[in-house]
Design an enzyme around this catalytic site. Structure first.
Site, PDB file in Angstrom:
ATOM      1  N   HIS A 236      55.512 -19.459  -7.804  1.00 11.38           N
ATOM      2  CA  HIS A 236      54.772 -18.274  -7.352  1.00 11.38           C
ATOM      3  C   HIS A 236      53.296 -18.555  -7.037  1.00 11.38           C
ATOM      4  O   HIS A 236      52.826 -18.321  -5.929  1.00 11.38           O
ATOM      5  CB  HIS A 236      54.819 -17.188  -8.432  1.00 11.38           C
ATOM      6  CG  HIS A 236      56.186 -16.718  -8.788  1.00 11.38           C
ATOM      7  ND1 HIS A 236      56.930 -15.859  -8.010  1.00 11.38           N
ATOM      8  CD2 HIS A 236      56.940 -16.972  -9.877  1.00 11.38           C
ATOM      9  CE1 HIS A 236      58.084 -15.600  -8.596  1.00 11.38           C
ATOM     10  NE2 HIS A 236      58.127 -16.264  -9.720  1.00 11.38           N
TER      11      HIS A 236
HETATM   12  O1  RIB Z   1      55.205 -13.045 -11.646  1.00 13.07           O
HETATM   13  C1  RIB Z   1      54.742 -14.374 -11.522  1.00 13.07           C
HETATM   14  C2  RIB Z   1      53.408 -14.520 -12.147  1.00 13.07           C
HETATM   15  O2  RIB Z   1      53.521 -14.296 -13.540  1.00 13.07           O
HETATM   16  C3  RIB Z   1      52.822 -15.941 -12.009  1.00 13.07           C
HETATM   17  O3  RIB Z   1      51.413 -15.867 -11.962  1.00 13.07           O
HETATM   18  C4  RIB Z   1      53.258 -16.623 -13.271  1.00 13.07           C
HETATM   19  O4  RIB Z   1      52.347 -17.664 -13.681  1.00 13.07           O
HETATM   20  C5  RIB Z   1      53.199 -15.489 -14.254  1.00 13.07           C
HETATM   21  O5  RIB Z   1      51.870 -15.386 -14.698  1.00 13.07           O
END
Ligand code: RIB
Ligand code: CA
Length: 313
Positions: A236
């Site tokens: 992500h």
């Molecule tokens: O939903 C994904 C996010 O949540 C990313 O930033 C991951 O590191 C968690 O923090």
């Protein structure tokens, strides 16, 4: 050259974003890194940031921010990132200096001292960023944009409607989306396309010092992603850096995006005004598509670069 500030909660995908940014000094000057309670407690995510920065021999200022969200208590995500917040590799626990100032004050100081506008790379709950913008409003005119991983127009992950980074602190997200600073939103709509395959992860094993660290991190994270229904886990946070390095691999739409802060099923939802004439001007470039091959190649190339310039053995 972009001057960037990375706010994060390492976090396996945060680590990939930091490594990839660090691998491109010709394009990105990292002014500093700040941590915020999110994936794990502030202490744990700060130790994880220290481990990553020390491993690559970085000399980047590291500051600790808020331990949790503005209003509600922090709920961490050990199910995704493990008890340490970055399970998988063993780190020798080498120390790394942390500035004495709170991250919000330090960010203010460093952003104003930078001779050119700064890009905020937000990879975690937006508490630090919201406090920065509210405590020191003069900093807003020095921020070019906020490239953030967070939210999702179509769906969430923490709840059916809310993504983790927003869900942890919707009030902070509301402040940021209403700040007037241009936002580039890497929400789940695009980040769930941003995967690295098992074969690509395995190709990193023993390929080089930093590549092998990434293998240990991504192998754990990929296994962990299976519980959420992912075959290949989305990296992500890397999207927020990848957009700065290679915007051409993304497609997106400028939209007016807002955040639900009310109690109830939609708390933490990020929604866009899809009407022909929205109520407000667009405040966000919502990224919607990414070329997965080019995205994953960006990471593998960055790791190869760092294999040869990382900290001496
Ligand atoms: O939903 C994904 C996010 O949540 C990313 O930033 C991951 O590191 C968690 O923090
Ligand atoms: Ca994160």
């Amino acid at each position: 050259m972009k001057h960037i500030w990375i706010d994060c909660d390492p976090g396996h995908d945060d680590a990939m974003a930091i490594l990839t940014a660090y691998a491109h000094p010709e394009k990105l000057h990292i002014l500093g890194v700040s941590t915020i309670g999110g994936n794990q407690t502030l202490q744990k995510v700060t130790q994880n940031a220290k481990n990553v920065l020390s491993f690559i021999g970085a000399e980047i200022p590291l500051a600790m921010g808020q331990s949790g969200p503005l209003v509600k208590p922090l709920n961490t995500a050990p199910e995704a990132h493990g008890e340490s917040g970055m399970d998988g590799p063993y780190f020798s626990g080498e120390d790394y200096p942390v500035v004495s100032e709170n991250a919000v004050a330090f960010m203010h100081e460093q952003i104003l001292a930078c001779p050119e506008p700064v890009t905020i790379v937000a990879l975690a709950p937006l508490t630090n960023i919201a406090l920065l913008l509210r405590t020191f409003p003069e900093v807003c005119s020095h921020i070019e944009c906020i490239s953030m991983m967070g939210g999702g127009i179509d769906h969430g992950n923490c709840t059916p409607l809310a993504e983790f980074n927003i869900y942890v602190d919707p009030e902070a997200a509301h402040i940021v989306f209403h700040s007037g600073i241009p936002i580039v939103m890497s929400g789940l709509d695009v980040t769930e396309q941003a995967t690295v395959t098992v074969a690509q992860i395995d190709s990193l094993q023993n390929r080089g010092r930093v590549s092998h660290l990434a293998y240990e991190l991504l192998h754990f994270y990929n296994e962990s992603g299976h519980q959420f229904g992912f075959i290949d886990s989305p990296v992500h946070d890397l999207c927020a850096v990848a957009w700065l390095l290679a915007p051409e691999i993304f497609r997106g739409t400028k939209r007016y995006v807002d955040v639900v802060t009310d109690e109830g099923a939609s708390r933490g939802q990020t929604f866009a005004d899809g009407r022909p004439i929205p109520a407000h001007p667009a405040n966000t470039l919502v990224l919607e598509q990414v070329d997965r091959e080019k995205f994953s190649a960006l990471l593998l190339d960055a790791l190869a670069r760092l294999d040869h310039v990382g900290k001496a053995e």
